[in-house]
Scaffold this active site. Structure first.
Site, short mmCIF file in Angstrom:
data_model
loop_
_atom_site.label_atom_id
_atom_site.label_comp_id
_atom_site.label_asym_id
_atom_site.label_seq_id
_atom_site.Cartn_x
_atom_site.Cartn_y
_atom_site.Cartn_z
CG ASP A 42 -2.02 -0.96 1.20
OD1 ASP A 42 -2.17 -1.65 0.18
OD2 ASP A 42 -2.77 -1.05 2.20
CE LYS A 99 -7.13 -1.48 -0.11
NZ LYS A 99 -7.27 -2.94 -0.24
N GLY A 171 -4.96 -2.72 8.81
CA GLY A 171 -4.73 -1.55 9.64
C GLY A 171 -4.53 -1.83 11.11
NE ARG A 183 -2.88 -22.14 11.34
CZ ARG A 183 -1.99 -23.09 11.11
NH1 ARG A 183 -2.36 -24.20 10.46
NH2 ARG A 183 -0.73 -22.96 11.50
N GLY A 232 -3.04 -7.18 8.37
CA GLY A 232 -2.28 -7.28 9.61
C GLY A 232 -0.85 -7.75 9.47
N GLY A 253 0.16 -3.47 4.06
CA GLY A 253 -0.39 -2.12 4.02
C GLY A 253 0.29 -1.20 5.01
CB SER A 254 -0.97 0.09 8.24
OG SER A 254 -2.25 0.30 7.71
#
Length: 313
Positions: A42, A99, A171, A183, A232, A253-254
């Protein structure tokens, strides 16, 4: 699903009802497959996009706000400004994703018109339609969609998704939900492979997925399109974990640009995805990275966290 790169994903060739204006589904799946073994990052500025490309990212996701900022600032999260996306496209040579809100076919049309390489119909943005997803078969551009389980993945593929990713919880800097989702998909596929044809028919009805796609997944022993991890992932170890669990690549991302040294962490995560099965290399690339993003403990009852992943199924 992660491999040495010598195998390929069989292309779903079912009757998708493709219109004359849409690209061949097999072509779109092939374009998504070209990203296997890579990291998609990102970015919110052309400078960040260049950092990602120099670090070895296979593509970038052009955003106005990374998911951590969307969580912190609230409000309605929409498609990014087309001008920003164009600026990012001009700054790099690797593919650029953007997005669109779930169900917002006009945002997707705009993104296709400005030449993005892939569209992510994303639960991270505010829902535009809480009952319908975009009919992705009507577009030439390949689409990425999120899932939490096998049924959700196959429903998105029937709609025309050329890449599936875990939803995770973007995030948060917390990989627990992404692990749970991958999983779940892998466990469902393992169970499916042991079923006879009558059981497969009943199972397809139970998970509300197209029978032909369920049967193809059983025969392949994997999803018919590439599956990336997302939500995450914040450290090289997180990225390697998702690859070891069977993903074909990773979205970050973050976790990069909310860390102490984004350029160093970006390179480390790319190396971790490449060498995900070598603990010695993983230890080396994980050293001296500076502070990771603080993250959110999703199991803390004192903290209310909106679950992006639950926004649609």
């Amino acid at each position: 699903m992660a491999s040495d790169g010598t195998d390929v994903v069989a292309l779903y060739g079912g009757a998708n009802g493709l219109s004359h204006k849409s690209g061949s589904f097999s072509v779109k799946v092939g374009l998504a497959q070209m990203l296997r073994g890579g990291v998609i990052m990102d970015v919110v500025t052309p400078e960040q996009a260049r950092i990602a490309e120099e670090a070895g990212a296979c593509a970038v996701m052009a955003l106005e706000r990374v998911p951590a900022d969307i969580r912190a600032q609230g409000g309605v999260a929409r498609m990014s400004d087309p001008g920003l996306i164009r600026d990012i496209k001009r700054s790099v040579t690797i593919p650029v994703m953007a997005k669109a809100r779930i169900g917002h076919l006009v945002e997707a049309q705009i993104l296709e018109a400005i030449g993005v390489d892939y569209v992510d119909e994303s639960e991270v943005l505010t829902l535009a339609d809480d009952a319908h997803h975009i009919n992705k078969n009507n577009f030439r551009v390949p689409f990425v969609c999120g899932c939490r389980d096998l049924g959700e993945a196959l429903r998105r593929i029937r709609e025309g998704a050329a890449m599936i990713r875990t939803k995770g919880e973007a995030g948060t800097g917390n990989v627990v939900e992404a692990v749970r989702h991958v999983r779940s998909v892998m466990g469902d596929i393992r169970a499916l492979r042991s079923m006879d044809d009558d059981e497969v028919f009943s199972y397809a009805k139970r998970i509300a997925a197209p029978y032909d796609l369920v049967m193809q997944t059983k025969q392949l022993g994997r999803l018919p399109v590439v599956q990336f991890a997302a939500g995450g992932v914040a450290t090289p170890a997180d990225a390697a974990l998702m690859m070891q669990l069977g993903c074909d690549g990773v979205f970050v991302g973050s976790g990069i640009f909310k860390s102490g040294d984004p350029a160093l962490r970006a390179r480390a995560i790319v190396q971790a995805v490449t060498h995900y099965s070598d603990p010695k290399i993983l230890a080396e690339v994980s050293s001296g990275l500076g502070e990771a993003m603080v993250g959110i403990n999703l199991s803390d009852p004192k903290i209310h966290v909106e679950r992006f992943a639950a926004r649609s199924d």
